[in-house]
Structure formats: C-alpha cells, structure tokens
Write a protein that holds these residues in place. Structure first.
Motif, PDB file in Angstrom:
ATOM      1  N   GLU A 184      42.562  39.897  45.319  1.00 28.39           N
ATOM      2  CA  GLU A 184      43.994  39.949  45.602  1.00 28.39           C
ATOM      3  C   GLU A 184      44.288  39.998  47.096  1.00 28.39           C
ATOM      4  OE1 GLU A 184      45.970  39.434  43.228  1.00 28.39           O
ATOM      5  OE2 GLU A 184      44.507  39.666  41.622  1.00 28.39           O
ATOM      6  N   GLN A 185      43.265  39.850  47.925  1.00 30.97           N
ATOM      7  CA  GLN A 185      43.444  39.830  49.375  1.00 30.97           C
ATOM      8  C   GLN A 185      43.555  38.395  49.867  1.00 30.97           C
ATOM      9  OE1 GLN A 185      40.140  42.055  51.055  1.00 30.97           O
ATOM     10  NE2 GLN A 185      40.374  43.686  49.534  1.00 30.97           N
ATOM     11  N   ILE A 201      53.443  44.306  43.402  1.00 20.28           N
ATOM     12  CA  ILE A 201      52.929  45.125  42.294  1.00 20.28           C
ATOM     13  C   ILE A 201      52.786  44.234  41.066  1.00 20.28           C
ATOM     14  CG2 ILE A 201      53.343  47.092  40.789  1.00 20.28           C
ATOM     15  CD1 ILE A 201      54.872  48.417  43.010  1.00 20.28           C
ATOM     16  N   VAL A 202      51.546  43.990  40.678  1.00 16.12           N
ATOM     17  CA  VAL A 202      51.277  43.120  39.537  1.00 16.12           C
ATOM     18  C   VAL A 202      51.438  43.870  38.226  1.00 16.12           C
ATOM     19  CG1 VAL A 202      49.565  41.637  38.427  1.00 16.12           C
ATOM     20  CG2 VAL A 202      49.693  41.731  40.921  1.00 16.12           C
ATOM     21  N   THR A 218      48.070  37.885  47.076  1.00 16.96           N
ATOM     22  CA  THR A 218      47.882  36.469  46.793  1.00 16.96           C
ATOM     23  C   THR A 218      48.824  35.939  45.717  1.00 16.96           C
ATOM     24  OG1 THR A 218      46.178  36.897  45.120  1.00 16.96           O
ATOM     25  CG2 THR A 218      45.434  36.668  47.393  1.00 16.96           C
ATOM     26  N   HIS A 219      49.537  36.808  45.061  1.00 16.43           N
ATOM     27  CA  HIS A 219      50.397  36.409  43.947  1.00 16.43           C
ATOM     28  C   HIS A 219      51.574  35.577  44.458  1.00 16.43           C
ATOM     29  CE1 HIS A 219      52.709  36.745  40.242  1.00 16.43           C
ATOM     30  NE2 HIS A 219      51.674  37.330  39.680  1.00 16.43           N
ATOM     31  N   ARG A 246      51.063  27.949  45.253  1.00 19.22           N
ATOM     32  CA  ARG A 246      50.511  28.622  46.420  1.00 19.22           C
ATOM     33  C   ARG A 246      48.995  28.561  46.450  1.00 19.22           C
ATOM     34  NH1 ARG A 246      50.700  35.101  47.906  1.00 19.22           N
ATOM     35  NH2 ARG A 246      50.162  34.859  50.105  1.00 19.22           N
ATOM     36  N   GLU A 247      48.462  28.343  47.648  1.00 18.71           N
ATOM     37  CA  GLU A 247      47.056  28.546  47.934  1.00 18.71           C
ATOM     38  C   GLU A 247      47.014  29.593  49.040  1.00 18.71           C
ATOM     39  OE1 GLU A 247      44.929  24.907  48.597  1.00 18.71           O
ATOM     40  OE2 GLU A 247      45.339  24.170  46.564  1.00 18.71           O
ATOM     41  N   PRO A 248      46.804  30.864  48.667  1.00 19.20           N
ATOM     42  CA  PRO A 248      46.984  31.993  49.588  1.00 19.20           C
ATOM     43  C   PRO A 248      46.223  31.818  50.901  1.00 19.20           C
ATOM     44  CG  PRO A 248      46.567  32.775  47.363  1.00 19.20           C
ATOM     45  CD  PRO A 248      46.318  31.303  47.350  1.00 19.20           C
ATOM     46  N   GLY A 249      46.920  32.153  51.987  1.00 20.67           N
ATOM     47  CA  GLY A 249      46.324  32.090  53.314  1.00 20.67           C
ATOM     48  C   GLY A 249      46.360  30.717  53.922  1.00 20.67           C
ATOM     49  N   SER A 250      46.732  29.706  53.148  1.00 16.00           N
ATOM     50  CA  SER A 250      46.734  28.334  53.651  1.00 16.00           C
ATOM     51  C   SER A 250      48.125  27.711  53.589  1.00 16.00           C
ATOM     52  CB  SER A 250      45.741  27.491  52.855  1.00 16.00           C
ATOM     53  OG  SER A 250      45.723  26.156  53.313  1.00 16.00           O
TER      54      SER A 250
END
Length: 401
Positions: A184-185, A201-202, A218-219, A246-250
C-alpha cells in the motif's frame, strides 16, 4: 420462579462490612462522565467478576451471586438455594423446614439467599474490581476508536509516521496507530519518522487486540478524495469524478463531468495556473495526473482518455469491446505512452480495449482493404489489452479494496 428473602435471610451479623473505598466509587462516577461507561454497567461487570473470583479462590460449587452497593461500597457474597420439601443437595437446595426457621414466610419454590462472604475476601474483591474496571475502559476506548474510524472507511485522514519496522510504517492517527504495509506504499516514496501525510482508509476490522485499520497510499480512492479537498466544485456537487485509473507513483487518469453547463469540469479540477491539480501532485510525491472530460458518447470518451494525445477518430466495435483510435503520426508514441502506459490507463479508465494507429497506418490499411484479393499484414500500431477493472471508480462509486 418466586424469590424470597427476609429482613436478614441468614445474613451474618457483626464484623466490619467488606467493600471498596469511597475513592473507588468516585472513580466509577468519573469514568461514567469521561468514558461514557455507566456505573450500572461497571457494577454488573464487577459483580460477575467477583463471582468467578470467589469460585476460583474458595473452590465453592455453590450457586452464588455478589451484590455491590455503589452508595456504600459494601459487597456481599450470597449463596442461592431453592426451597424444597426435602433437600437432596445442600449446595443448591434447602428444606422447607430449614427455610421457615430463617423466615416463616418462605414457601416451596422460592429462593433463599444466604450470605457466605469470606472474611479475607476484601483484598481479592478490590483487586478484581480494579482489573474489571481497567478492562472495561480499554474495551470502551477500543469501541470508540472502531466506531470513529469505521465510519471513515473510504475517506482520507492525516497521519504522522511514527516508526518503521522492517518494511512496514506505523502511522499515528491521533487516538490510535495503523500500519501502512509495503503493497500500500507508493513505489519510490521515501517515508521518515515525523512525516505528515494523507492516507486512505481501506477497511477497519475488529480484532481481539483492538481495531485494525488498513491504510493505503496506492488506492485510487486517495486521488478522488484529494481532489474533493482541493476542488470546491466537487465538494459542492457541481463536478463529479466518474472514473479513475492509476499506476501509483507514476501516473493517474481522472475522468470528470459537470452537472452545471456553466462549469468547465477540467478547468475546475486543474485550477488557475494548475494550482489545484499541482496540490494533489505534491501530496502524491510527483505522480502525474491527466484530467479528462467524461462523455456519454463512448467513442468521444475513449478519444479523450488518450490525452495528452489528440485522437483524430475513434471507432467502436461493441461486440468485441474494442475501440480503434487514429491519432496524428507525430503523436503515436505519445498516445501509446512509455511502455504502453498511456494506452493501458486509458483502457482501464474507459473499460474498452483500445487499438491505436497513426493516420498513415490507418490510410495504408484502408488502401490495402480497397484492393481485392490483396492480403497484407496490417500495419503495426499499439493496442491496450482489455482492462480487468483494477482501480476504477465508475459512476461515482468507490473503487474496490
């Protein structure tokens, strides 16, 4: 069943009453005010615990109960026996004759309560009462935390990174701690103790050790909530976020629609000189965000999803769920994106499998198709596979955990 007990009912007389001190009773009242746990609920819990403590320490098989007077602090251990004509088990029964010696009013079927409080039970009672109260306080605090955060599932909170254990980060949310696990980071994000960050909060679950709060950076819902904080038009319901991929961080793509014809949804989300979208980008540590207009026209929507590339045309094949898009020659690589990322995110956003071709490729294909009997291989373009739906927010719904 009738219950009877005379004025004394076998209660032992003489001796100093056993109980807890006045400070303890005042503490119960203070707990009721501060923690919301009623004195009556604490009293019932203490009485049940004292029954267990009595049986454990004095090995009694009698049916007993404990009464605690919250006005005086006195307590009494009472053995309960039923009145019968002839007693077969002295631990649970008493003969009618013996009962009438205690109180002539007793009849068969009633219950006799006889005090059996041990002389040295006071110390055990005080310790037990303290343990019960502390346990109830912990349970109440856990219940408050669970209620507070379970109502915030699908929302974001601000937390402070406390420490790192292995690859897990523990985040202080004020009343409790939660764990941000490696999946999740955001990839490449460097977190340090003391960092303040917004987290999604998932899920919140009850566990024997208290509420377990599952966090995520990352959600796709994090992007949605950040835009709601930064864009008043979304908060006021004038602009809606219809889908997110979404592609987290990118990179992320956000499809927005306006419920007011006088409001430009993309302009509202981007803000003057990009100030609003840049606030979201900063919180996501530089993740690029494409804000695109949502459309009821699926072909137009697919073309918009490929931004920043500009589609010349888009043709849909609903039976195969394929969209064939033509872009200018010089924008083919931009439409496909690095390692196919732009096309992949567009496919996730729209739910269509997207086949991208340049104008020259599309023209060559059309010319080849116009010549009968000439079977040539189709000029190569770029195709995004059919999306599996991960990370989508469709029609205003929250994305799956």
């Amino acid at each position: 069943m009738n219950v009877g007990r005379g004025p004394t009912a076998g209660r032992k007389s003489g001796g100093k009453p056993k109980g807890v001190n006045a400070d303890f009773l005042q503490a119960l009242a203070q707990i009721e005010d501060e923690k919301g746990i009623s004195v009556e609920a604490l009293k019932e819990a203490i009485e049940l615990a004292l029954v267990s403590a009595y049986r454990r320490n004095f090995g009694s098989a009698q049916n007993v109960k404990v009464e605690l007077d919250t006005d005086t602090g006195e307590f009494h251990v009472l053995a309960l026996r039923h009145v019968v004509e002839e007693a077969a088990d002295s631990r649970s029964e008493i003969s009618l004759a013996a009962a009438k010696e205690m109180d002539p009013a007793f009849e068969v079927g009633q219950e006799v309560q006889t005090e059996v409080t041990p002389r040295d039970f006071g110390r055990i009672a005080a310790q037990t009462a303290k343990q019960v109260v502390l346990q109830r306080i912990r349970e109440a605090e856990r219940g408050v935390i669970f209620e507070e955060f379970s109502n915030r599932e699908g929302d974001i909170v601000t937390g402070v990174v406390q420490r790192q254990e292995y690859r897990n980060f523990f985040v202080n949310l004020g009343k409790t701690e939660a764990v941000l696990s490696p999946p999740e980071q955001i990839p490449g994000e460097k977190l340090r103790p003391g960092d303040r960050l917004k987290i999604y909060i998932v899920e919140v679950r009850k566990t024997p050790k208290g509420p377990q709060i599952y966090l995520s950076r990352t959600h796709p819902g994090l992007v949605k909530r950040l835009f709601e904080l930064e864009v008043p038009e979304i908060h006021d319901g004038l602009v809606e976020i219809r889908a997110i991929s979404r592609e987290p961080g990118s990179r992320s793509k956000v499809a927005v629609a306006s419920l007011d014809p006088n409001v430009d949804p993309v302009g509202a989300c981007v803000g003057a000189k990009g100030v609003r979208v840049q606030a979201v980008v900063r919180e996501l540590k530089g993740e690029k965000i494409d804000v695109i207009p949502w459309s009821d026209d699926e072909a137009e929507y697919v073309g918009n999803a490929l931004r920043p590339a500009k589609a010349v045309s888009a043709t849909l094949e609903p039976e195969m769920k394929v969209a064939r898009v033509v872009v200018p020659d010089y924008q083919l690589s931009l439409a496909i994106g690095r390692e196919g990322q732009n096309a992949r995110l567009a496919a996730k956003l729209t739910g269509w499998r997207i086949d991208i071709r340049s104008e020259s490729q599309a023209n060559a294909l059309a010319e080849a198709a116009a010549e009968p009997g000439d079977e040539e291989a189709e000029p190569g373009g770029g195709e995004a596979p059919a999306p599996e739906g991960e990370g989508e927010v469709r029609d205003g719904q929250e994305p799956p955990a």
